[in-house]
Design a protein around this motif. Structure first.
Motif, PDB file in Angstrom:
ATOM      1  N   PRO A  17     -59.566  28.042-106.342  1.00 45.23           N
ATOM      2  CA  PRO A  17     -58.152  27.684-106.156  1.00 45.23           C
ATOM      3  C   PRO A  17     -57.531  28.231-104.873  1.00 45.23           C
ATOM      4  CG  PRO A  17     -58.427  29.289-107.929  1.00 45.23           C
ATOM      5  CD  PRO A  17     -59.785  28.834-107.568  1.00 45.23           C
ATOM      6  N   GLN A  18     -57.865  29.476-104.482  1.00 38.91           N
ATOM      7  CA  GLN A  18     -57.256  30.029-103.279  1.00 38.91           C
ATOM      8  C   GLN A  18     -57.697  29.265-102.032  1.00 38.91           C
ATOM      9  OE1 GLN A  18     -57.934  34.249-103.042  1.00 38.91           O
ATOM     10  NE2 GLN A  18     -56.962  34.680-105.029  1.00 38.91           N
ATOM     11  N   ALA A  19     -58.987  28.946-101.979  1.00 40.00           N
ATOM     12  CA  ALA A  19     -59.479  28.179-100.840  1.00 40.00           C
ATOM     13  C   ALA A  19     -58.856  26.791-100.812  1.00 40.00           C
ATOM     14  CB  ALA A  19     -60.998  28.066-100.906  1.00 40.00           C
ATOM     15  N   ILE A  69     -60.955  25.677 -89.815  1.00 40.49           N
ATOM     16  CA  ILE A  69     -60.966  26.519 -91.013  1.00 40.49           C
ATOM     17  C   ILE A  69     -60.926  25.653 -92.259  1.00 40.49           C
ATOM     18  CG2 ILE A  69     -59.636  28.230 -92.296  1.00 40.49           C
ATOM     19  CD1 ILE A  69     -58.759  29.399 -89.595  1.00 40.49           C
ATOM     20  N   ALA A  70     -60.072  24.618 -92.244  1.00 42.75           N
ATOM     21  CA  ALA A  70     -59.944  23.747 -93.416  1.00 42.75           C
ATOM     22  C   ALA A  70     -61.269  23.043 -93.722  1.00 42.75           C
ATOM     23  CB  ALA A  70     -58.842  22.724 -93.181  1.00 42.75           C
ATOM     24  N   ARG A  71     -61.938  22.543 -92.686  1.00 35.68           N
ATOM     25  CA  ARG A  71     -63.208  21.842 -92.949  1.00 35.68           C
ATOM     26  C   ARG A  71     -64.280  22.804 -93.426  1.00 35.68           C
ATOM     27  NH1 ARG A  71     -65.995  17.143 -89.395  1.00 35.68           N
ATOM     28  NH2 ARG A  71     -64.694  15.897 -90.804  1.00 35.68           N
ATOM     29  N   GLN A  72     -64.345  23.999 -92.854  1.00 35.29           N
ATOM     30  CA  GLN A  72     -65.330  24.968 -93.325  1.00 35.29           C
ATOM     31  C   GLN A  72     -65.119  25.300 -94.797  1.00 35.29           C
ATOM     32  OE1 GLN A  72     -65.857  28.642 -91.254  1.00 35.29           O
ATOM     33  NE2 GLN A  72     -67.437  27.807 -89.941  1.00 35.29           N
ATOM     34  N   LEU A  73     -63.877  25.500 -95.185  1.00 32.00           N
ATOM     35  CA  LEU A  73     -63.594  25.805 -96.586  1.00 32.00           C
ATOM     36  C   LEU A  73     -63.951  24.618 -97.479  1.00 32.00           C
ATOM     37  CD1 LEU A  73     -60.196  27.707 -96.295  1.00 32.00           C
ATOM     38  CD2 LEU A  73     -62.408  28.659 -96.936  1.00 32.00           C
ATOM     39  N   ALA A  74     -63.655  23.391 -97.017  1.00 38.11           N
ATOM     40  CA  ALA A  74     -63.984  22.206 -97.810  1.00 38.11           C
ATOM     41  C   ALA A  74     -65.490  22.088 -98.018  1.00 38.11           C
ATOM     42  CB  ALA A  74     -63.435  20.950 -97.132  1.00 38.11           C
ATOM     43  N   ARG A 102     -55.322  26.964 -99.598  1.00 39.43           N
ATOM     44  CA  ARG A 102     -55.246  27.220 -98.163  1.00 39.43           C
ATOM     45  C   ARG A 102     -55.503  25.944 -97.371  1.00 39.43           C
ATOM     46  NH1 ARG A 102     -58.549  31.916 -94.841  1.00 39.43           N
ATOM     47  NH2 ARG A 102     -57.497  31.580 -92.826  1.00 39.43           N
ATOM     48  N   ILE A 103     -56.466  25.142 -97.818  1.00 36.41           N
ATOM     49  CA  ILE A 103     -56.741  23.870 -97.137  1.00 36.41           C
ATOM     50  C   ILE A 103     -55.517  22.975 -97.174  1.00 36.41           C
ATOM     51  CG2 ILE A 103     -58.129  21.766 -97.204  1.00 36.41           C
ATOM     52  CD1 ILE A 103     -60.404  23.419 -98.368  1.00 36.41           C
ATOM     53  N   LEU A 104     -54.953  22.812 -98.362  1.00 41.14           N
ATOM     54  CA  LEU A 104     -53.801  21.912 -98.513  1.00 41.14           C
ATOM     55  C   LEU A 104     -52.606  22.417 -97.719  1.00 41.14           C
ATOM     56  CD1 LEU A 104     -54.120  21.179-102.337  1.00 41.14           C
ATOM     57  CD2 LEU A 104     -54.890  19.772-100.434  1.00 41.14           C
ATOM     58  N   GLY A 105     -52.397  23.735 -97.758  1.00 41.12           N
ATOM     59  CA  GLY A 105     -51.278  24.281 -96.990  1.00 41.12           C
ATOM     60  C   GLY A 105     -51.444  24.064 -95.504  1.00 41.12           C
ATOM     61  N   ASN A 106     -52.656  24.217 -95.014  1.00 42.57           N
ATOM     62  CA  ASN A 106     -52.925  23.996 -93.596  1.00 42.57           C
ATOM     63  C   ASN A 106     -52.637  22.551 -93.201  1.00 42.57           C
ATOM     64  OD1 ASN A 106     -54.494  23.366 -91.148  1.00 42.57           O
ATOM     65  ND2 ASN A 106     -55.318  25.434 -91.364  1.00 42.57           N
ATOM     66  N   LEU A 107     -53.086  21.598 -94.025  1.00 42.15           N
ATOM     67  CA  LEU A 107     -52.882  20.184 -93.706  1.00 42.15           C
ATOM     68  C   LEU A 107     -51.409  19.805 -93.775  1.00 42.15           C
ATOM     69  CD1 LEU A 107     -55.928  18.688 -95.670  1.00 42.15           C
ATOM     70  CD2 LEU A 107     -55.753  19.082 -93.213  1.00 42.15           C
ATOM     71  N   THR A 133     -63.577  32.585 -93.066  1.00 48.46           N
ATOM     72  CA  THR A 133     -63.476  31.465 -94.011  1.00 48.46           C
ATOM     73  C   THR A 133     -64.608  31.488 -95.030  1.00 48.46           C
ATOM     74  OG1 THR A 133     -64.649  30.143 -92.347  1.00 48.46           O
ATOM     75  CG2 THR A 133     -62.268  29.870 -92.505  1.00 48.46           C
ATOM     76  N   LEU A 134     -65.676  32.226 -94.753  1.00 52.15           N
ATOM     77  CA  LEU A 134     -66.733  32.378 -95.751  1.00 52.15           C
ATOM     78  C   LEU A 134     -66.208  33.066 -97.000  1.00 52.15           C
ATOM     79  CD1 LEU A 134     -69.721  33.506 -93.513  1.00 52.15           C
ATOM     80  CD2 LEU A 134     -69.203  31.228 -94.382  1.00 52.15           C
TER      81      LEU A 134
END
Length: 441
Positions: free
Chosen positions: A328-330, A404-409, A333-338, A283-284
């Motif tokens: 944008p990609q990150a 993963i979503a929180r790390q990216l956020a 990915r967050i929105l898609g996961n949620l 996720t980094l």
């Protein structure tokens, strides 16, 4: 303790107060000592002058004819004492240090040739009257009223200017001393999930340079450890793909359909677990993605449209009406996961977007399921934490999606939180901070 008496919390203000108070106190003590010495010197000069001037004045009046003495009195008086041809006022024994010194000076200067007594007179704490009897029996009174120490009018202004200079020098010194600490704290705060923070300058005083070198070395070690972790997980994932593929081929060759399905399900779970573990470690990569300006409204419309085209029940409401600088990609990915989580547990999702505050937007993704217990709202962000006790990965997943979503956020300088919606369902809120407000007209 009252608020106005509360000790400052910042090191800068604490050092400022301590140094400024110490310097101001030292200056005040110096001023008091100098004024005391000046007052003592002035009193000494006054008494010495008194002994000489008063003795000659009394001798002069004694030699003048009685009818001419009154005319000479105004000529002989000074700023602190005057003469009168009267017995004077009744008094008492001198009771202060200065009044006793003045009385002794009168007696010592005049008493050698004339009968003289000195007493304290009312009206002033150090007022002294010397009662002298001239040769012809005429009474003469010398009324002494010591004046205060003369102070120049510019002295208070000079003291205030010195205090202001002390405050300025204290501010500059404390700022110079605490700036490296502020830089170190800023570097530590900026060391986010991407582990990419600017190196501290290894200059300045020895202690500061040593701390900067230690911080830079620590940062390099952490980056090396995280890179090594990612490489290990990637290598494990790559190496496991081959045996998992062979096992799947062997499972397909089984005659027992029930056993074949069970083995294939287990292999899919293993493959999903490996892929999610590597995704969590990588996720980094989302933080290393170059930021660019995007239209969040257009991104959400595209994302929701893709789900709707796939027959999923996903709605969109609200608009931000601003462009933002983000990765944008990150973000996708967050929105898609949620959204995927909401569809998995509730079957329907409502996506909303709007302004959160100056330079901030909030994207809310709400499902219409049963929600989760309040005590679990933060725990679900922990890696491999799943609510379902059955550990069925078809419904519970691997427990890495929200982590993963929180790390990216966090890597995007944002915040991801969960709450149970008052009208039912679970709502995830993604707040993106540090945005450039570029409202479209």
């Amino acid at each position: 303790m009252k608020t106005w008496l509360r000790w400052p919390r910042t090191l800068f203000m604490r050092l400022m107060l301590i140094l400024l108070a110490g310097l101001a106190l030292a200056q005040a003590l110096s001023y008091v000592l100098i004024m005391s010495e000046r007052r003592e010197a002035t009193v000494g000069l006054m008494l010495n002058f008194l002994e000489q001037d008063v003795a000659s004045s009394v001798a002069l009046l004694d030699r003048l004819p009685a009818n001419e003495r009154a005319a000479w009195l105004p000529r002989l008086e000074r700023r602190t004492y005057r003469f009168s041809l009267t017995p004077g006022e009744p008094g008492h024994a001198p009771d202060t240090v200065l009044s006793r010194r003045i009385a002794d000076a009168f007696v010592e200067a005049i008493g050698q040739r004339y009968r003289v007594t000195a007493s304290a007179a009312p009206g002033h704490p150090n007022r002294v009257q010397a009662h002298v009897t001239l040769s012809d029996g005429t009474p003469l009174t010398i009324d002494m009223r010591p004046a205060g120490l003369p102070v120049s009018g510019w002295l208070p202004a000079l003291l205030l200017a010195q205090l202001a200079l002390l405050a300025l020098c204290t501010w500059a010194g404390v700022r110079l001393a605490t700036r490296p600490l502020a830089q170190l704290a800023g570097a530590a705060d900026s060391l986010g999930p991407d582990l990419r923070s600017e190196r501290l300058p290894e200059s300045g005083p020895l202690e500061v340079a040593r701390a900067a070198r230690a911080f830079n070395a620590m940062q390099e070690r952490i980056v090396a450890y995280m890179t090594e972790r990612t490489q290990i997980l990637a290598a494990i994932s790559h190496d496991l793909q081959t045996p998992i593929t062979r096992m799947r081929m062997r499972a397909d060759m089984l005659d027992d359909e029930v056993q074949r399905d069970k083995m294939n399900r287990d292999l899919r779970e293993m493959e999903a677990l490996v892929k999610d573990g590597v995704a969590y470690a990588r996720t980094l990569h989302g933080a290393r993605e170059a930021p660019c300006r995007i239209d969040p409204d257009a991104m959400l419309e595209s994302l929701v449209g893709d789900y709707q085209d796939a027959g999923q029940e996903v709605g969109l409401e609200g608009r931000a009406d601003m462009t933002i600088a983000t990765r944008p990609q990150a973000l996708r990915r967050i929105l898609g996961n949620l959204v995927d989580n909401g569809l998995k547990y509730a079957g329907a999702v409502q996506v909303g977007i709007g302004r959160q505050g100056p330079g901030e937007i909030a994207i809310r993704i709400r499902d219409f399921g049963p929600g989760i217990p309040e005590a679990e709202l933060e725990k679900v962000f922990e890696p491999f934490y799943r609510l379902e006790a059955s550990r069925n990965r078809d419904t519970g997943g691997t427990g890495l999606g929200l982590s993963i979503a929180r790390q990216l956020a966090q890597a995007m300088d944002g915040a991801l939180t969960l709450r149970n919606h008052p009208q039912g369902g679970l709502e995830a809120t993604l707040v993106l901070r540090g945005l450039e407000d570029d409202t479209r007209q």
